[in-house]
Motif scaffolding. Structure first.
Motif, PDB file in Angstrom:
ATOM      1  N   ASN A 182       5.222   1.774  -1.266  1.00  0.00           N
ATOM      2  CA  ASN A 182       6.437   2.507  -1.588  1.00  0.00           C
ATOM      3  C   ASN A 182       7.112   1.861  -2.800  1.00  0.00           C
ATOM      4  N   PRO A 183       6.860   2.417  -4.002  1.00  0.00           N
ATOM      5  CA  PRO A 183       7.350   1.780  -5.229  1.00  0.00           C
ATOM      6  C   PRO A 183       8.865   1.560  -5.228  1.00  0.00           C
ATOM      7  N   ASP A 184       9.595   2.472  -4.577  1.00  0.00           N
ATOM      8  CA  ASP A 184      11.049   2.300  -4.560  1.00  0.00           C
ATOM      9  C   ASP A 184      11.443   1.040  -3.800  1.00  0.00           C
ATOM     10  N   ARG A 185      10.743   0.804  -2.699  1.00  0.00           N
ATOM     11  CA  ARG A 185      11.066  -0.383  -1.906  1.00  0.00           C
ATOM     12  C   ARG A 185      10.524  -1.654  -2.548  1.00  0.00           C
ATOM     13  N   VAL A 186       9.537  -1.501  -3.400  1.00  0.00           N
ATOM     14  CA  VAL A 186       9.074  -2.665  -4.167  1.00  0.00           C
ATOM     15  C   VAL A 186      10.136  -3.013  -5.203  1.00  0.00           C
ATOM     16  N   ALA A 187      10.685  -1.959  -5.826  1.00  0.00           N
ATOM     17  CA  ALA A 187      11.699  -2.161  -6.863  1.00  0.00           C
ATOM     18  C   ALA A 187      12.920  -2.897  -6.298  1.00  0.00           C
ATOM     19  N   THR A 188      13.252  -2.630  -5.034  1.00  0.00           N
ATOM     20  CA  THR A 188      14.407  -3.298  -4.437  1.00  0.00           C
ATOM     21  C   THR A 188      13.991  -4.588  -3.714  1.00  0.00           C
ATOM     22  N   ALA A 189      12.747  -4.994  -3.933  1.00  0.00           N
ATOM     23  CA  ALA A 189      12.213  -6.251  -3.384  1.00  0.00           C
ATOM     24  C   ALA A 189      12.129  -6.275  -1.861  1.00  0.00           C
ATOM     25  N   GLU A 190      12.142  -5.097  -1.233  1.00  0.00           N
ATOM     26  CA  GLU A 190      11.935  -5.055   0.217  1.00  0.00           C
ATOM     27  C   GLU A 190      10.453  -5.185   0.545  1.00  0.00           C
ATOM     28  N   MET A 191       9.615  -4.855  -0.437  1.00  0.00           N
ATOM     29  CA  MET A 191       8.175  -4.930  -0.226  1.00  0.00           C
ATOM     30  C   MET A 191       7.534  -5.743  -1.339  1.00  0.00           C
ATOM     31  N   LEU A 192       6.365  -6.268  -1.062  1.00  0.00           N
ATOM     32  CA  LEU A 192       5.618  -6.986  -2.083  1.00  0.00           C
ATOM     33  C   LEU A 192       5.048  -5.985  -3.086  1.00  0.00           C
ATOM     34  N   SER A 193       4.900  -6.408  -4.312  1.00  0.00           N
ATOM     35  CA  SER A 193       4.327  -5.530  -5.328  1.00  0.00           C
ATOM     36  C   SER A 193       2.801  -5.644  -5.329  1.00  0.00           C
ATOM     37  N   VAL A 194       2.160  -4.700  -6.023  1.00  0.00           N
ATOM     38  CA  VAL A 194       0.701  -4.755  -6.162  1.00  0.00           C
ATOM     39  C   VAL A 194       0.301  -6.118  -6.715  1.00  0.00           C
ATOM     40  N   ALA A 195       1.014  -6.568  -7.743  1.00  0.00           N
ATOM     41  CA  ALA A 195       0.670  -7.836  -8.386  1.00  0.00           C
ATOM     42  C   ALA A 195       0.817  -9.014  -7.419  1.00  0.00           C
ATOM     43  N   ASP A 196       1.885  -8.988  -6.617  1.00  0.00           N
ATOM     44  CA  ASP A 196       2.088 -10.065  -5.624  1.00  0.00           C
ATOM     45  C   ASP A 196       0.886 -10.170  -4.693  1.00  0.00           C
ATOM     46  N   VAL A 197       0.501  -9.026  -4.128  1.00  0.00           N
ATOM     47  CA  VAL A 197      -0.572  -9.035  -3.132  1.00  0.00           C
ATOM     48  C   VAL A 197      -1.894  -9.442  -3.774  1.00  0.00           C
ATOM     49  N   GLU A 250      -7.562   4.873 -13.858  1.00  0.00           N
ATOM     50  CA  GLU A 250      -6.206   4.341 -13.997  1.00  0.00           C
ATOM     51  C   GLU A 250      -5.398   4.478 -12.708  1.00  0.00           C
ATOM     52  N   TYR A 251      -4.488   3.569 -12.514  1.00  0.00           N
ATOM     53  CA  TYR A 251      -3.669   3.625 -11.302  1.00  0.00           C
ATOM     54  C   TYR A 251      -2.516   4.595 -11.452  1.00  0.00           C
ATOM     55  N   ARG A 252      -2.287   5.352 -10.383  1.00  0.00           N
ATOM     56  CA  ARG A 252      -1.145   6.274 -10.354  1.00  0.00           C
ATOM     57  C   ARG A 252      -0.249   5.881  -9.184  1.00  0.00           C
ATOM     58  N   PHE A 253       0.903   6.396  -9.153  1.00  0.00           N
ATOM     59  CA  PHE A 253       1.836   6.270  -8.010  1.00  0.00           C
ATOM     60  C   PHE A 253       2.233   4.823  -7.704  1.00  0.00           C
ATOM     61  N   ILE A 254       2.192   3.944  -8.702  1.00  0.00           N
ATOM     62  CA  ILE A 254       2.608   2.580  -8.389  1.00  0.00           C
ATOM     63  C   ILE A 254       3.931   2.205  -9.051  1.00  0.00           C
ATOM     64  N   GLU A 255       4.453   3.103  -9.872  1.00  0.00           N
ATOM     65  CA  GLU A 255       5.770   2.847 -10.470  1.00  0.00           C
ATOM     66  C   GLU A 255       6.826   3.623  -9.695  1.00  0.00           C
ATOM     67  N   ALA A 256       8.031   3.039  -9.613  1.00  0.00           N
ATOM     68  CA  ALA A 256       9.125   3.749  -8.963  1.00  0.00           C
ATOM     69  C   ALA A 256       9.451   4.995  -9.784  1.00  0.00           C
ATOM     70  N   GLN A 257       9.671   6.113  -9.086  1.00  0.00           N
ATOM     71  CA  GLN A 257       9.993   7.375  -9.758  1.00  0.00           C
ATOM     72  C   GLN A 257      11.449   7.393 -10.201  1.00  0.00           C
ATOM     73  N   LYS A 258      11.658   7.765 -11.462  1.00  0.00           N
ATOM     74  CA  LYS A 258      13.040   8.048 -11.874  1.00  0.00           C
ATOM     75  C   LYS A 258      13.281   9.496 -11.469  1.00  0.00           C
TER      76      LYS A 258
END
Ligand SMILES: Nc1ncnc2c1ncn2[C@@H]1O[C@H](COP(=O)(O)OP(=O)(O)OP(=O)(O)O)[C@@H](O)[C@H]1O
Ligand SMILES: [Mg+2]
Lengths: 269, 238
Positions: A182-197, A250-258
């Motif tokens: 969930n990119p939105d929750r990654v953006a708010t640091a509630e979840m780990l990012s792809v890079a973290d994992v 290419e990766y899709r759906f990993i950036e938070a949607q504006k």
């Protein structure tokens, strides 16, 4: 000779069965004859997600006990050509699978199929070890949270020490599949990012599946979510299958949607 | 007022858990002997926590403790299914820690997540030659790697929950998130070098520092650990 791929995670409920069904379907859609095997004896989940629960007559355990032939137990998928399901038993206990029995069945399947996808039960105990023992490759399903990452790390250790290939001094090829992202929750640091994992597990990424309502809808309908190409999750699984087959996608759906009005107007879904 | 005679302090120590899966005295003793023979210096006089998984009688338990002592292990505490054994545990001067929390890592090669190297390899080659052991795959949670008689070089990350040990120095070219114990046979000159330190524990010849201490020093940086007047120092490299 078939390629045997185990879908595993350590932690439960992270999306192994959802991913096994989607990936097996995706491989068959790409023209590769594939069978998906349910190792989760006692729970029987895969057939529901594949929508074939009413067609189960014999199961994996029957074949091992020689109460049925492999052909009697294999279910041909109605929607996708070249796709078969070997269901698990709901009524037996998890010790019903024996190492020799599993090996015989996998050997027989190997003659007919290009890919054998093994849907592992949760945990790191015997059931999960049985599912990964004969694997050539492993898809490690991980949710972007600390406990799931830690369990994935654990199962990777088992894979490289307790599998047949490890015992022979060979590698089991590893793939990281991040699900419920969930990119939105990654953006708010509630979840780990792809890079973290990726950084913590040090395993090459094969796909990132977004958290999506389409998954629940698909499992209620008994149709793997990859068949829903309108959905983000369905498209992300298609990308993952192509990467598994060696393509660069290419990766899709990993950036938070504006969620701006213009963005939606200009073609974002 | 007279001078203070003692101070009470809390401490955390790494110890070995002997996970007793099944107790059949002869078989048990034989397996224990084999296990210890695989890394004698590592196991000898190790303090031990006994994890009881299957119910056993007081007599069996006494025998279990006696067998451990016979093989130079020193049981100090017991956890798991201690129910009927409480009195015996007490009589033997052990502590019952079945209520306390602890995190275990697997170290037995015969068990899940076992060591990356085979025991045979470590007892044959390493001891004679003192050659370093090089590992180029990640050491995962639950795994343990021990370089007997020499240095351990790891060209990959070490996960949280993994444990690496060496009689000599330890080098980790990758993020070091687990536990590293150098100079485990008492070499106070041994050092630990990490490309990026995020360790749970660093230990040299029995002295150690825990994560809290490391966090305030060179966290996530290239660092080395060594002993200076019996104190473990962690300092930035470069
Ligand atoms: N990308 C996703 N978005 C939303 N929900 C998801 C996603 N993937 C899986 N789920 C949901 O998570 C739950 C667990 O999924 P699934 O059964 O595939 O996990 P599992 O790892 O096989 O579980 P178990 O360990 O019990 O076998 C299901 O309710 C499923 O619908
Ligand atoms: Mg499942």
């Amino acid at each position: 000779m078939a390629k045997i791929i185990v879908v595993t995670s350590g932690k439960g409920g992270v999306g192994k069965t959802t991913s096994s069904a989607a990936i097996a379907t995706g491989l068959a859609l790409q023209g590769h004859k594939t069978v998906v095997v349910d190792f989760d004896v006692g729970l029987r989940n895969l057939d529901l997600i594949m929508g074939c629960e009413r067609r189960v007559v014999y199961d994996f355990v029957n074949v091992i006990n020689k109460e049925a032939t492999l052909n009697q137990a294999l279910i041909k998928d109605k929607r996708t050509d070249g796709l078969f399901i070997l269901p698990a038993s709901q009524t037996r206990d998890k010790d019903a699978l024996t190492m020799e029995g599993v090996q015989t069945v996998l050997d027989d399947l190997s003659k007919d199929f290009e890919f054998i996808i093994c849907d592992s039960p949760a945990g790191i105990e015997q059931g999960a070890q049985m599912a990964l023992y004969f694997a050539d490759e492993a898809i490690v399903v991980t949710n972007p949270e600390v406990s799931s990452v830690r369990d994935s790390d654990r199962i990777l250790g088992i894979l490289q020490s307790k599998s047949m290939r490890a015992e022979q001094g060979k590698n089991v090829k590893e793939h990281l599949l991040l699900t419920r992202y969930n990119p939105d929750r990654v953006a708010t640091a509630e979840m780990l990012s792809v890079a973290d994992v990726e950084e913590i597990l040090a395993v090459p990424l094969v796909g990132v599946i977004p958290e999506s309502e389409a998954v629940l809808k698909a499992s209620n309908q008994g149709a793997p979510v990859i068949l829903d190409q309108e959905s983000n999750a369905g498209q992300a699984y298609t990308d993952a299958v192509r990467r598994l087959l060696g393509e660069t996608v290419e990766y899709r759906f990993i950036e938070a949607q504006k969620k701006g009005f213009f963005k939606r107007l200009l073609g974002g879904k | 007022m007279s001078q203070q005679c003692f101070r009470m302090k809390g401490t955390t120590l790494t110890s070995i858990v002997l996970d007793v899966l099944k107790f059949e005295p002869d078989e048990f003793e034989q397996q224990l002997a084999t296990k210890i023979a695989s890394a004698p210096q590592f196991f000898t006089r190790s303090s031990l926590i006994l994890q009881i998984n299957a119910a056993m009688s007081a007599t069996e338990f006494e025998l279990l403790v006696a067998l451990c002592k016979k093989h130079q292990l020193q049981p100090m505490a017991v956890k798991g299914k201690v129910g009927a054994l409480k009195a015996t545990i007490n009589d033997l001067g052990l502590s019952d820690i079945s209520q306390s929390k602890s995190t275990d890592s697997q170290i037995s090669p015969s068990e899940e997540g076992s060591t990356v190297t085979s025991t045979k390899e470590s007892s044959e080659s390493a001891e004679a030659s003192g050659k370093p052991k090089i590992i180029d795959r990640p050491v995962r949670s639950g795994q343990q790697v021990y370089a007997q008689g020499g240095d351990l070089i790891i060209v990959a990350p070490v996960s949280e929950g993994a444990e690496i040990l060496a009689d000599g120095n330890i080098h980790v070219y990758g993020t070091m998130r687990g536990r590293a114990l150098a100079g485990v046979k008492g070499d106070t000159q041994a050092r630990i070098f990490c490309q990026q330190v995020e360790a749970e524990l660093l230990s040299i010849a029995g002295r150690f520092v825990m994560q809290d201490t490391i966090q305030s020093q060179c966290w996530k940086q290239p660092a080395q650990a060594y002993l200076e007047d019996d104190t473990l120092v962690v300092s930035a490299l470069v």
